[in-house]
Design an enzyme around this catalytic site. Structure first.
Site, PDB file in Angstrom:
ATOM      1  N   VAL A 123       0.880  -1.171   0.000  1.00  0.00           N
ATOM      2  CA  VAL A 123       0.000   0.000   0.000  1.00  0.00           C
ATOM      3  C   VAL A 123       0.912   1.213   0.000  1.00  0.00           C
ATOM      4  CG1 VAL A 123      -1.896   1.205   1.130  1.00  0.00           C
ATOM      5  CG2 VAL A 123      -1.677  -1.279   1.388  1.00  0.00           C
ATOM      6  N   ARG A 130       8.105   8.510  -6.383  1.00  0.00           N
ATOM      7  CA  ARG A 130       9.194   7.557  -6.159  1.00  0.00           C
ATOM      8  C   ARG A 130       8.685   6.324  -5.430  1.00  0.00           C
ATOM      9  NH1 ARG A 130      14.703   8.975  -2.708  1.00  0.00           N
ATOM     10  NH2 ARG A 130      15.621   6.888  -2.725  1.00  0.00           N
ATOM     11  N   SER A 273      -3.081   7.215   3.476  1.00  0.00           N
ATOM     12  CA  SER A 273      -1.640   7.474   3.510  1.00  0.00           C
ATOM     13  C   SER A 273      -1.247   8.763   2.795  1.00  0.00           C
ATOM     14  CB  SER A 273      -0.872   6.296   2.904  1.00  0.00           C
ATOM     15  OG  SER A 273      -1.128   6.182   1.520  1.00  0.00           O
ATOM     16  N   ARG A 337      -6.990   2.901  -4.282  1.00  0.00           N
ATOM     17  CA  ARG A 337      -7.917   3.112  -3.170  1.00  0.00           C
ATOM     18  C   ARG A 337      -8.471   4.532  -3.241  1.00  0.00           C
ATOM     19  NH1 ARG A 337      -6.785   1.808   3.214  1.00  0.00           N
ATOM     20  NH2 ARG A 337      -5.028   3.245   2.930  1.00  0.00           N
ATOM     21  N   GLY A 454      -8.634  -4.958   9.036  1.00  0.00           N
ATOM     22  CA  GLY A 454      -7.690  -3.931   9.442  1.00  0.00           C
ATOM     23  C   GLY A 454      -7.891  -3.601  10.904  1.00  0.00           C
ATOM     24  N   PHE A 455      -6.998  -4.096  11.748  1.00  0.00           N
ATOM     25  CA  PHE A 455      -7.166  -3.959  13.197  1.00  0.00           C
ATOM     26  C   PHE A 455      -7.282  -2.504  13.629  1.00  0.00           C
ATOM     27  CE2 PHE A 455      -4.787  -2.895  17.072  1.00  0.00           C
ATOM     28  CZ  PHE A 455      -5.619  -3.456  18.035  1.00  0.00           C
ATOM     29  N   LEU A 456      -6.516  -1.617  13.027  1.00  0.00           N
ATOM     30  CA  LEU A 456      -6.420  -0.251  13.544  1.00  0.00           C
ATOM     31  C   LEU A 456      -7.710   0.538  13.347  1.00  0.00           C
ATOM     32  CD1 LEU A 456      -2.789   0.394  12.373  1.00  0.00           C
ATOM     33  CD2 LEU A 456      -3.550   0.158  14.729  1.00  0.00           C
ATOM     34  N   ASP A 457      -8.151   0.678  12.097  1.00  0.00           N
ATOM     35  CA  ASP A 457      -9.403   1.396  11.864  1.00  0.00           C
ATOM     36  C   ASP A 457     -10.563   0.684  12.544  1.00  0.00           C
ATOM     37  OD1 ASP A 457      -9.624   3.905  10.505  1.00  0.00           O
ATOM     38  OD2 ASP A 457      -8.704   2.991   8.755  1.00  0.00           O
ATOM     39  N   PRO A 538       5.087  -3.235   4.461  1.00  0.00           N
ATOM     40  CA  PRO A 538       5.409  -1.816   4.415  1.00  0.00           C
ATOM     41  C   PRO A 538       6.455  -1.401   3.388  1.00  0.00           C
ATOM     42  CG  PRO A 538       6.591  -2.829   6.220  1.00  0.00           C
ATOM     43  CD  PRO A 538       5.742  -3.911   5.602  1.00  0.00           C
TER      44      PRO A 538
END
Length: 721
Positions: A123, A130, A273, A337, A454-457, A538
């Site tokens: 992602v 770049r 992001s 996205r 997605g654990f965070l959201d 990542p």
């Protein structure tokens, strides 16, 4: 009312469009698509004015439901949680809808990277050319380089030049991998002196592969190939031979490198992001996406004192075992996205002078731009099946998924595309989607190409949804609650139940510690073992290392076994609210938790506001670099807001901690020449934005950070201009 004097605008078809954006679309995007400018703007105007009111109504429904939830929890705060009564209430207010009968998705014309080839997924922020090029080119990666340059073998490389001993360990470690995945009948890859092709088969010192069909092709002379192509679980591995290479000269066979097919797909992100708050930002985002779809994106930068230009890689060609030519993609399959349904953007105003919903703009423009790929008939292409892959985040329940489906049907009509050309990724990251996942998939059964967790959201929404229920556990303890396991299992199980296997991706979330590759190698194999056909990583390096997991685990076989067993989790298990059962925290424990949250928020927000960086590696309170985006910021802000609301910590304590952590963040960024310190004044826009997220967190829609971040970033840009 937005400031219409901020930039020149051009009025057309009931829209007031930023002149720069309009010029970009008409001069750079439209040529080659066959779409007339008047038709495009007319179609966008219809999208804005017909679908905008529906969008607004769906957001109002979110707020109505939240108020009902708040009232329910306030009235029962002193009583134990009654899951049965709670579920009945959620059904009564339409939060949980009937699941409906069984069905199978009908998504067609899906590329193999989505349907049948499990592997890592990147992602990447669309605004960084770049990074975007790195992600697209991460389809292949050097296993040698990834082992040498990271802690994957246990320790980081020593400083200075090339270390011969470490290089030898890399070669040995790679041979172990090859022996495990591509074993030979009578020897080891570590001992091999020659690789040759005889009668369409691979021979290594006279020994054959135990699985002969794993030999997929070669380059060069069959008696002295420059490359051997192997295949396992749908993924390719290329052995590169060059006796003149510094590494190849040290190996008996001349093996100079081992290239792994790595990032099978990559999500080019217009959402969490990035920091896109106006027409200038959106134009940059769309221009980079256009370069990817045309295939001409490039970026020139300085590295090591030298100018470098990065471009998209071409495809790879080989000779098949029987002598024909085969071509493999040199780039990851790209999904884009879009933003969710919440935010508006001043880039375009509607007939009443209001900002249009950004998601409507993304839907039209990202699809229009993708037509450049759809119209290709030869050469490198993104989708060989003629599809456009759009990931749609932050949808709350099946009604919002159905709305998204209708949006893209309209877009397809405007652009003259067959219905369902656009495939849809559904992110299972909001609670109302989790408890209605099967109905959500049904609502887009002709488009679904991807679901993921997605654990965070998901945790951020969990906290906001149940804000009035009581104080939540500390974040590390929330991860240990039973609802997380149920959530992860149900996502896979319902995906399989709806026929996604062989047609769509089932994904898992991000490895957020980019410098800890040894830990990732140890832990992230659990994602393919859980039946996930893709999982987020990542970096390109992480993608290559994670690819080894998909060689060790046959995900399609795992899915087949899981499907036989049926569901392991149901909605009821998702309704256990992760409140703190034990609340006798010491003041030290409370402070440490708030400090950790505050430091993460500040470290992220200061770059977002001051530099427009939407995703970056941010040192945590222990100086460990973590990947941070709006999802991580959301959970941290909501957690502090929850503890403030329930009196676990006071406003004065949090304000003191925010200032203390601002000083920590200042220290961590001291070497950045573009960094503006928050201390000692604590009066900058970035610090105020971080405080807004915490002290006003309870009032933010669904606990999202976007409204605060956008408002404060626009404030700073206005001041700069």
């Amino acid at each position: 009312m937005p400031d219409q004097t901020a930039a020149p605008r051009i009025d057309t078809e009931g829209l007031s469009i930023d002149a720069g954006l309009k010029r970009f679309v008409e001069e750079e995007v439209l040529p080659g698509t066959g779409i007339d400018a008047a038709d495009l703007w007319s179609g966008l105007s219809a999208l804005v004015h017909d679908f905008g009111p529906q969008n607004r109504a769906l957001l109002e429904k979110r707020e109505t439901i939240q108020k009902q939830l708040d009232t329910w929890h306030k009235e029962r705060r002193s009583a134990p949680h009654n899951r049965v009564a709670y579920k009945g209430f959620l059904e009564q207010i339409g939060y949980i809808v009937p699941e409906g009968g069984d069905f199978t998705i009908e998504t067609a014309n899906v590329d193999p990277e989505i349907a049948t080839v499990p592997g890592p997924q990147l992602v990447v922020p669309v605004t960084n050319a770049r990074f975007v090029l790195n992600a697209a080119n991460a389809r292949w990666g050097s296993f040698y380089d990834c082992l040498y340059g990271t802690d994957a073998m246990g320790v980081l490389p020593p400083p200075g030049g090339f270390d011969d001993g470490r290089g030898a360990r890399v070669v040995a470690r790679t041979a172990v991998f090859l022996d495990e995945i591509f074993p030979l009948t009578a020897t080891s890859h570590a001992k091999a002196t020659s690789y040759v092709v005889k009668d369409g088969a691979l021979e290594v010192d006279g020994s054959a592969l135990k699985t002969p069909e794993a030999f997929a092709g070669y380059k060069g002379d069959p008696d002295a190939p420059t490359a051997i192509l192997l295949k396992n679980n749908g993924l390719h591995v290329e052995l590169v031979f060059d006796a003149s290479h510094p590494i190849g000269s040290q190996t008996p066979s001349g093996l100079a490198d081992v290239q792994l097919e790595s990032a099978i797909s990559a999500i080019i992100d217009c959402e969490d992001s990035v920091a896109c708050v106006d027409a200038e930002d959106k134009t940059l985002a769309y221009r980079n996406w256009l370069g990817l779809m045309k295939g001409d994106l490039e970026d020139t930068f300085e590295k090591g004192g030298k100018q470098m230009t990065r471009r998209l890689h071409g495809d790879r060609t080989y000779t098949a075992p029987e002598g024909s030519e085969i071509t493999l993609k040199g780039r990851a399959l790209l999904l884009v996205r879009n933003v969710g349904h919440l935010m508006t953007n001043p880039a375009i105003l509607d007939r009443d002078g209001g900002e249009i919903y950004e998601g409507l703009m993304d839907a039209m423009f990202t699809t229009l731009i993708a037509m450049h790929d759809l119209k290709k008939t030869a050469g490198p292409r993104n989708s060989v099946e003629g599809s456009v892959y759009v990931v749609k985040p932050k949808m709350h329940g099946p009604e919002e998924v159905a709305f998204t489906d209708a949006i893209f049907t309209h877009v397809e009509k405007v652009l003259g595309l067959p219905q369902y050309t656009v495939k849809l990724g559904i992110m299972d990251e909001e609670r109302r989607t989790s408890v209605n996942l099967k109905a959500c998939i049904r609502a887009a059964r002709h488009r679904v190409c991807f679901i993921n967790t997605g654990f965070l959201d998901r945790t951020g929404d969990e906290i906001h949804t149940s804000m009035e229920a009581g104080p939540f556990s500390r974040k590390d303890f929330i991860k240990r609650k039973s609802w997380i396991t149920a959530y992860e299992n149900q996502n896979v199980d319902i995906g399989l139940e709806c026929g996604l296997s062989g047609k769509a991706q089932i994904g898992k979330g991000m490895w957020a510690v980019p410098d800890k590759m040894a830990a990732m190698l140890e832990q992230k194999i659990e994602h393919p073992r859980a039946g996930a056909t893709c999982a987020w990583v990542p970096s390109p390096t992480a993608a290559t290392l994670h690819a080894t997991h998909y060689h060790k685990v046959d995900v399609m076989a795992v899915q087949a076994e899981l499907a036989k067993g049926g569901r392991r989790a149901y909605v009821d298990a998702l309704l256990d609210i992760p409140l703190a059962a034990y609340r006798q925290w010491t003041r030290k424990q409370i402070r440490r938790e708030v400090e950790n949250n505050a430091q993460g928020i500040l470290g992220y927000v200061v770059r977002w506001i001051d530099q427009g960086v939407g995703c970056s590696k941010v040192p945590d309170i222990n100086d460990v670099g973590l990947m941070e985006d709006r999802a991580t910021c959301r959970i941290s802000a909501q957690h502090i807001a929850n503890w403030l609301h329930h009196g676990v910590v006071s406003n004065d304590e949090v304000e003191e901690i925010m200032k203390q952590m601002a000083e920590v963040v200042d220290r961590q960024n001291a070497e950045d020449p573009n960094y503006v310190p928050m201390a000692p004044g604590f009066d900058g826009i970035a610090f105020k934005a971080a405080c807004d997220l915490v002290f006003d967190g309870r009032k933010q829609p669904s606990g999202y950070t976007e409204p605060v971040l956008h408002r404060r970033r626009l404030q700073l840009k206005a001041r700069q201009h």
